[in-house]
Design a protein around this motif. Structure first.
Motif, PDB file in Angstrom:
ATOM      1  N   PRO A   1      11.570  -0.416  10.585  1.00 32.46           N
ATOM      2  CA  PRO A   1      10.138  -0.113  10.672  1.00 32.46           C
ATOM      3  C   PRO A   1       9.340  -1.116   9.844  1.00 32.46           C
ATOM      4  O   PRO A   1       9.840  -1.622   8.833  1.00 32.46           O
ATOM      5  N   TYR A   2       8.127  -1.371  10.275  1.00 32.84           N
ATOM      6  CA  TYR A   2       7.256  -2.317   9.571  1.00 32.84           C
ATOM      7  C   TYR A   2       6.921  -1.758   8.198  1.00 32.84           C
ATOM      8  O   TYR A   2       6.495  -0.616   8.065  1.00 32.84           O
ATOM      9  N   HIS A   3       7.133  -2.552   7.162  1.00 31.59           N
ATOM     10  CA  HIS A   3       6.822  -2.144   5.788  1.00 31.59           C
ATOM     11  C   HIS A   3       5.922  -3.221   5.191  1.00 31.59           C
ATOM     12  O   HIS A   3       6.402  -4.233   4.687  1.00 31.59           O
TER      13      HIS A   3
ATOM     14  N   PRO B   1       0.834  -1.208   0.000  1.00 34.35           N
ATOM     15  CA  PRO B   1       0.000   0.000   0.000  1.00 34.35           C
ATOM     16  C   PRO B   1       0.869   1.258   0.000  1.00 34.35           C
ATOM     17  O   PRO B   1       1.886   1.305   0.688  1.00 34.35           O
ATOM     18  N   LYS B   2       0.466   2.273  -0.798  1.00 33.81           N
ATOM     19  CA  LYS B   2       1.141   3.568  -0.724  1.00 33.81           C
ATOM     20  C   LYS B   2       0.892   4.146   0.660  1.00 33.81           C
ATOM     21  O   LYS B   2       1.762   4.720   1.270  1.00 33.81           O
ATOM     22  N   GLN B   3      -0.339   3.988   1.109  1.00 36.14           N
ATOM     23  CA  GLN B   3      -0.758   4.503   2.403  1.00 36.14           C
ATOM     24  C   GLN B   3      -1.283   3.329   3.222  1.00 36.14           C
ATOM     25  O   GLN B   3      -2.303   2.749   2.869  1.00 36.14           O
ATOM     26  N   SER B   4      -0.575   2.985   4.295  1.00 32.65           N
ATOM     27  CA  SER B   4      -1.012   1.849   5.121  1.00 32.65           C
ATOM     28  C   SER B   4      -2.184   2.265   6.010  1.00 32.65           C
ATOM     29  O   SER B   4      -2.096   3.272   6.693  1.00 32.65           O
ATOM     30  N   PRO B   5      -3.272   1.484   6.001  1.00 28.85           N
ATOM     31  CA  PRO B   5      -4.395   1.818   6.881  1.00 28.85           C
ATOM     32  C   PRO B   5      -3.990   1.668   8.349  1.00 28.85           C
ATOM     33  O   PRO B   5      -3.163   0.809   8.685  1.00 28.85           O
ATOM     34  N   ARG B   6      -4.551   2.513   9.201  1.00 27.71           N
ATOM     35  CA  ARG B   6      -4.213   2.486  10.619  1.00 27.71           C
ATOM     36  C   ARG B   6      -4.454   1.098  11.209  1.00 27.71           C
ATOM     37  O   ARG B   6      -3.650   0.605  11.993  1.00 27.71           O
ATOM     38  N   GLY B   7      -5.550   0.439  10.800  1.00 29.06           N
ATOM     39  CA  GLY B   7      -5.870  -0.891  11.323  1.00 29.06           C
ATOM     40  C   GLY B   7      -4.766  -1.901  11.055  1.00 29.06           C
ATOM     41  O   GLY B   7      -4.442  -2.727  11.910  1.00 29.06           O
TER      42      GLY B   7
ATOM     43  N   LEU C   1      -2.563  -3.690  14.019  1.00 25.45           N
ATOM     44  CA  LEU C   1      -2.568  -5.148  14.127  1.00 25.45           C
ATOM     45  C   LEU C   1      -1.132  -5.688  14.084  1.00 25.45           C
ATOM     46  O   LEU C   1      -0.743  -6.525  14.911  1.00 25.45           O
ATOM     47  N   ALA C   2      -0.332  -5.190  13.157  1.00 28.30           N
ATOM     48  CA  ALA C   2       1.063  -5.640  13.036  1.00 28.30           C
ATOM     49  C   ALA C   2       1.841  -5.282  14.301  1.00 28.30           C
ATOM     50  O   ALA C   2       2.599  -6.105  14.827  1.00 28.30           O
ATOM     51  N   GLU C   3       1.641  -4.078  14.805  1.00 30.24           N
ATOM     52  CA  GLU C   3       2.358  -3.631  16.002  1.00 30.24           C
ATOM     53  C   GLU C   3       1.995  -4.504  17.209  1.00 30.24           C
ATOM     54  O   GLU C   3       2.861  -4.896  17.990  1.00 30.24           O
ATOM     55  N   LEU C   4       0.728  -4.809  17.344  1.00 26.16           N
ATOM     56  CA  LEU C   4       0.255  -5.645  18.447  1.00 26.16           C
ATOM     57  C   LEU C   4       0.902  -7.033  18.376  1.00 26.16           C
ATOM     58  O   LEU C   4       1.436  -7.533  19.371  1.00 26.16           O
ATOM     59  N   LEU C   5       0.845  -7.649  17.198  1.00 27.82           N
ATOM     60  CA  LEU C   5       1.408  -8.993  17.026  1.00 27.82           C
ATOM     61  C   LEU C   5       2.931  -8.993  17.192  1.00 27.82           C
ATOM     62  O   LEU C   5       3.492  -9.899  17.798  1.00 27.82           O
TER      63      LEU C   5
END
Length: 179
Positions: free
Chosen positions: A121-123, A92-98, A102-106
Motif C-alpha cells: 500500500p502507498y505510504h 503524515p499521521k493522517q494522509s489527506p484524500r487529495g 493523486l498518488a493513486e492516479l499517477l
C-alpha cells in the motif's frame, strides 16, 4: 534504443520547511543513526517509475498534464523507521484524500504504461536518513510541518561522483479550490 532515465513523480517541500526539517533532524537523530538525505533531495514520492525510455516518459508527462485535481494541505507529523530498507522517514499521521488520490492516479497511469508498481500500500513519506540498519530511537510526536501542496513534479534520479541528485524535469499545477 533511447537512453533510460530513472524517474519518479513527487511533491517538493518548500525551502523553509526543508531547512526546518534538516535542523530538526540534526537535533533529533545522532550522526551514527544513518546517512542524512541532502536538503535539496527531500521530497515526498507519489509514484516511482523506474528506468524508462524517452517515449514512455513523454506519454507519462502528457497523462500527468491532464490530471485535474484540487490543491490540498499536508501535515508531516509522524516519523518511523523501516529497518529492512534502512530508512528513517517523516510523514503524515493522517494522509489527506487529495494526496492519496493523486498518488493513486499517477501509480495507475504508470502501471498501465508498463512501469511496475509496488504491491505494498502507498505510504507517503519523506526519507530523512538512509542506511539506518540499527535500531533508531524515534522522537516524541511533538513535531509538525504543514504545507499547501499546489504542484507535483517529475524528477530524474542522477547518480554522479558518488552522490544521488534529483533533477526536476517538469511540474504541473493542481487546481485551486473555487471560493
Amino acid at each position: 534504443m533511447s537512453e533510460q532515465k530513472r524517474l519518479f513523480f513527487a511533491i517538493t517541500l518548500p525551502e523553509e520547511s526543508r531547512q526546518s526539517i534538516i535542523q530538526w533532524r540534526a537535533d533529533t537523530f545522532p550522526a551514527e543513526a544513518g546517512r542524512p538525505v541532502a536538503a535539496a533531495n527531500l521530497h515526498l514520492t507519489l509514484a516511482f517509475l523506474g528506468d524508462i525510455g524517452e517515449e514512455k516518459t513523454q506519454a507519462l508527462m502528457q497523462q500527468a498534464g491532464r490530471i485535474r485535481q484540487q490543491a490540498f494541505s499536508l501535515t508531516l507529523d509522524d516519523a518511523g523507521h523501516w529497518p529492512r530498507s534502512g530508512v528513517v522517514w517523516l510523514g503524515p499521521k493522517q494522509s489527506p484524500r487529495g494526496l492519496l488520490q493523486l498518488a493513486e492516479l499517477l501509480r495507475s497511469q504508470a502501471a498501465r504504461s508498463g512501469c511496475s508498481q509496488s504491491p505494498l500500500p502507498y505510504h507517503p513519506h519523506v526519507t530523512l536518513l538512509r542506511n539506518a540498519t540499527h535500531p533508531v530511537s524515534l522522537p516524541p510526536r511533538n513535531f509538525s510541518w504543514s504545507l499547501r501542496v499546489e504542484r507535483f513534479a517529475l524528477f530524474q534520479s542522477v547518480f554522479a561522483q558518488g552522490r544521488t541528485r534529483y533533477q526536476q524535469l517538469a511540474d504541473w499545477a493542481l487546481t485551486q479550490e473555487r471560493v
